[in-house]
Write an enzyme that holds these catalytic residues in place. Structure first.
Site, mmCIF file in Angstrom:
data_model
loop_
_atom_site.group_PDB
_atom_site.id
_atom_site.type_symbol
_atom_site.label_atom_id
_atom_site.label_comp_id
_atom_site.label_asym_id
_atom_site.label_seq_id
_atom_site.Cartn_x
_atom_site.Cartn_y
_atom_site.Cartn_z
ATOM 1 N N ASN A 282 -9.243 3.474 -1.131
ATOM 2 C CA ASN A 282 -9.742 4.425 -0.133
ATOM 3 C C ASN A 282 -8.996 5.753 -0.126
ATOM 4 O O ASN A 282 -9.575 6.791 0.208
ATOM 5 C CB ASN A 282 -9.742 3.794 1.259
ATOM 6 C CG ASN A 282 -10.812 2.728 1.387
ATOM 7 O OD1 ASN A 282 -11.862 2.814 0.754
ATOM 8 N ND2 ASN A 282 -10.549 1.717 2.180
ATOM 9 N N ASN B 272 -6.906 6.190 4.426
ATOM 10 C CA ASN B 272 -8.333 6.506 4.306
ATOM 11 C C ASN B 272 -8.651 7.992 4.473
ATOM 12 O O ASN B 272 -9.763 8.406 4.193
ATOM 13 C CB ASN B 272 -9.148 5.706 5.345
ATOM 14 C CG ASN B 272 -9.033 4.222 5.115
ATOM 15 O OD1 ASN B 272 -8.393 3.754 4.180
ATOM 16 N ND2 ASN B 272 -9.647 3.460 5.986
ATOM 17 N N HIS C 132 0.822 -1.220 0.000
ATOM 18 C CA HIS C 132 0.000 0.000 0.000
ATOM 19 C C HIS C 132 0.856 1.269 0.000
ATOM 20 O O HIS C 132 0.354 2.349 -0.267
ATOM 21 C CB HIS C 132 -0.906 -0.021 1.237
ATOM 22 C CG HIS C 132 -2.330 0.356 0.976
ATOM 23 N ND1 HIS C 132 -2.896 0.443 -0.276
ATOM 24 C CD2 HIS C 132 -3.339 0.674 1.848
ATOM 25 C CE1 HIS C 132 -4.166 0.801 -0.165
ATOM 26 N NE2 HIS C 132 -4.459 0.946 1.106
ATOM 27 N N ASP D 43 -0.667 2.655 -5.267
ATOM 28 C CA ASP D 43 -0.654 1.228 -5.576
ATOM 29 C C ASP D 43 -1.925 0.877 -6.333
ATOM 30 O O ASP D 43 -2.974 1.471 -6.101
ATOM 31 C CB ASP D 43 -0.551 0.414 -4.281
ATOM 32 C CG ASP D 43 -1.685 0.720 -3.308
ATOM 33 O OD1 ASP D 43 -1.838 1.900 -2.939
ATOM 34 O OD2 ASP D 43 -2.434 -0.204 -2.926
#
Length: 191
Positions: free
Chosen positions: A114, A68, A21, A93
């Protein structure tokens, strides 16, 4: 239109540093080293930020809000410096590309990402550039969260690093807003 902000997406903290991520962080950290930009923690921007010298002015940003809530950091810097969505490049990513894959595009949805979802919500538009670094997909939707928060395998890491190297060869074009040229180079498979 030139790019005035390059944002790498990721999660802060040592436990996330090597996870899939954080591919966007890896890319911007490489740019900062290449350009000699010192990324400093800037409270008003909720992240590490630094300005590259030269023209056009270009900011590098690593949000420290967790994935997020990336939009909070991006929106703070964008509003302060009056940067238009078309002058933003978000590096993230991408599950829908294999490790080593890299694609450039403007606009579109968040595809379940997100970080992108929050940036779109904070900016009120999806109309910014994205550099998508492939990390592959675990195959099962239920495994995605676990997958992105784990380190890539050695072979995957080699491929991701190769895609970062490949896209950094287009850095001058990206900064200058020569997106068609950058896209052509990045999307054309070498023979």
């Amino acid at each position: 239109m030139t790019i005035r902000l390059m944002v790498g997406l990721g999660n802060p903290g040592a436990e996330y540093e090597a996870t899939r991520h954080n591919a966007g962080f890896w890319w911007v950290e490489r740019v900062a080293r290449q350009w000699g930009v010192n990324l400093r923690l800037e409270g008003k921007f909720h992240g590490y930020a630094g300005r590259a010298s030269g023209q056009p002015e270009c900011w590098l940003l690593l949000p420290q809000t967790f994935m997020n809530r990336s939009g909070q950091s991006v929106a703070a810097l964008v509003r302060f410096y009056k940067i238009e969505p078309a002058e933003i490049l978000v590096i993230h990513d991408e599950l829908d590309l294999p490790p080593g894959g890299v694609k450039l595009k403007r606009g579109g949805g968040h595809g379940g990402h997100n970080g992108l979802r929050d940036i779109i919500a904070h900016l009120g538009t999806p109309d910014f550039w994205r550099l998508r670094l492939g990390i592959g997909h675990p195959g099962e939707r239920a495994e995605v969260v676990n997958f992105v928060l784990k380190a890539p395998t050695l072979n995957e890491q080699i491929e991701i690093d190769r895609s970062i190297d490949q896209s950094l060869q287009r850095l001058d074009e990206l900064r200058a807003g020569k997106m068609e040229a950058a896209m052509l180079a990045l999307h054309t498979k070498p023979r």
